[in-house]
Design an enzyme around this catalytic site. Structure first.
Site, mmCIF file in Angstrom:
data_model
loop_
_atom_site.group_PDB
_atom_site.id
_atom_site.type_symbol
_atom_site.label_atom_id
_atom_site.label_comp_id
_atom_site.label_asym_id
_atom_site.label_seq_id
_atom_site.Cartn_x
_atom_site.Cartn_y
_atom_site.Cartn_z
ATOM 1 N NE ARG A 1 4.611 -4.442 10.640
ATOM 2 C CZ ARG A 1 5.229 -4.471 9.624
ATOM 3 N NH1 ARG A 1 6.598 -5.003 9.752
ATOM 4 N NH2 ARG A 1 5.171 -3.794 8.740
ATOM 5 N NE ARG B 1 8.864 -3.012 4.266
ATOM 6 C CZ ARG B 1 7.713 -2.669 4.778
ATOM 7 N NH1 ARG B 1 6.653 -2.282 3.905
ATOM 8 N NH2 ARG B 1 7.256 -3.041 5.964
ATOM 9 C CE LYS C 1 -1.463 -0.555 5.025
ATOM 10 N NZ LYS C 1 0.012 -1.106 5.394
ATOM 11 N NE ARG D 1 -1.456 -0.037 11.161
ATOM 12 C CZ ARG D 1 -0.610 0.431 10.097
ATOM 13 N NH1 ARG D 1 -0.651 1.555 9.968
ATOM 14 N NH2 ARG D 1 0.459 -0.405 9.656
ATOM 15 N NE ARG E 1 8.515 -0.304 8.114
ATOM 16 C CZ ARG E 1 7.481 -0.334 7.810
ATOM 17 N NH1 ARG E 1 6.979 0.129 6.665
ATOM 18 N NH2 ARG E 1 6.374 -0.716 8.891
HETATM 19 P P1 AMP Z 1 3.187 1.366 8.482
HETATM 20 O O1 AMP Z 1 4.367 1.829 7.980
HETATM 21 O O2 AMP Z 1 1.801 1.626 7.933
HETATM 22 O O3 AMP Z 1 3.435 -0.393 8.301
HETATM 23 O O4 AMP Z 1 3.263 1.236 10.161
HETATM 24 C C1 AMP Z 1 4.449 0.943 10.927
HETATM 25 C C2 AMP Z 1 3.851 0.984 12.445
HETATM 26 O O5 AMP Z 1 3.361 2.306 12.670
HETATM 27 C C3 AMP Z 1 2.592 -0.092 12.741
HETATM 28 O O6 AMP Z 1 3.030 -1.328 12.893
HETATM 29 C C4 AMP Z 1 2.215 1.065 13.947
HETATM 30 O O7 AMP Z 1 3.123 0.563 15.262
HETATM 31 C C5 AMP Z 1 2.518 2.329 13.668
HETATM 32 N N1 AMP Z 1 1.270 3.067 13.143
HETATM 33 C C6 AMP Z 1 1.069 3.431 11.889
HETATM 34 N N2 AMP Z 1 -0.116 4.016 11.644
HETATM 35 C C7 AMP Z 1 -0.756 3.797 12.814
HETATM 36 C C8 AMP Z 1 -2.005 4.061 13.155
HETATM 37 N N3 AMP Z 1 -3.025 4.453 12.412
HETATM 38 N N4 AMP Z 1 -2.542 3.576 14.515
HETATM 39 C C9 AMP Z 1 -1.666 3.178 15.388
HETATM 40 N N5 AMP Z 1 -0.323 2.681 15.073
HETATM 41 C C10 AMP Z 1 0.218 3.233 13.695
#
Ligand code: AMP
Length: 218
Positions: free
Chosen positions: A170, A127, A13, A88, A159
């Protein structure tokens, strides 16, 4: 064009959101990127968010909603935006709906990226991210000869949350909390499903055709 891109961790995404943002001239709002930036800058928010992120847990709503709200109210979001990683959970759906009511901007479409879990794990563990331009690469899809970004020569890093233990958590968080949060958009008939197993370019072509059809881009 007010969009949400939705999908499990590793569904691509972020990659598609960047391409949509560039092609349709709408800002890409990634809560994950904003949180990682806060950690890098060692801000108060970054310090609070770090332990949740490295465990693969959700960062508390009040922290994420605050940054989202500040970002979405900026001038560049007037003509639209693409939200990536938000909402989320069901509380965030509600909070988003309140913010959007306040600024009079309804969600027009939700893109749901469909990818089987086996493929997701492989993608996440393969990744690599450029620490400079933030572009994502994958050792299973590209031949990365060095630890340098093929685009800007920045350093390619793994990451913090792309390790097996965190990836498992996750997925658990996704299944228990995040998956449900797309339901209200299905009920409003706002969701289009996209096959996320194709190449990055083919997936983008499909999304582009759908968006151009709906939003009638010249
Ligand atoms: P992403 O880059 O979208 O995969 O997000 C990485 C991490 O950031 C997630 O596993 C959460 O720990 C945190 N995170 C990102 N967006 C949110 C959200 N909307 N609510 C809570 N935690 C978030």
């Amino acid at each position: 064009m007010n969009l949400i891109i939705f999908g499990p961790p590793g569904s691509g995404k972020g990659t598609q959101a960047k391409k949509i943002s560039k092609y349709f001239y709408i800002p890409h709002i990634s809560t994950g990127d904003m949180l990682r930036e806060a950690i890098k800058e060692k801000t108060c928010l970054g310090k609070k968010a770090q332990k949740f992120m490295s465990n693969g847990d959700l960062v508390p709503d009040e922290l994420v909603v605050k940054i989202l709200k500040e970002r979405i109210k900026k001038e560049d979001c007037k003509t639209g935006f693409i939200l990536d990683g938000f909402p989320r959970n069901l509380e965030q759906v509600e909070l988003l709906s309140n913010i959007l009511k306040e600024i009079e901007k309804p969600i027009d479409l939700v893109i749901n990226m469909i990818v089987p879990e086996k493929e997701l794990t492989k993608r996440l563990l393969g990744r690599r991210v450029c620490s400079s331009c933030n572009k994502n690469f994958n050792i299973y899809q590209q031949s990365l000869k060095t630890f340098k970004c093929p685009v800007c020569n920045g350093e390619l890093i793994i990451r913090d949350d792309d390790n097996m233990q965190t990836v498992r958590n996750r997925f658990k968080v996704y299944k228990e909390q995040t998956e449900l949060s797309i339901q209200p958009y299905y009920e409003k008939d706002l969701v289009i499903e996209v096959d996320g197993e194709d190449t990055v370019e083919n997936i983008f072509e499909n999304i582009k055709i759908i968006l151009e059809d709906i939003f009638d881009k010249d």
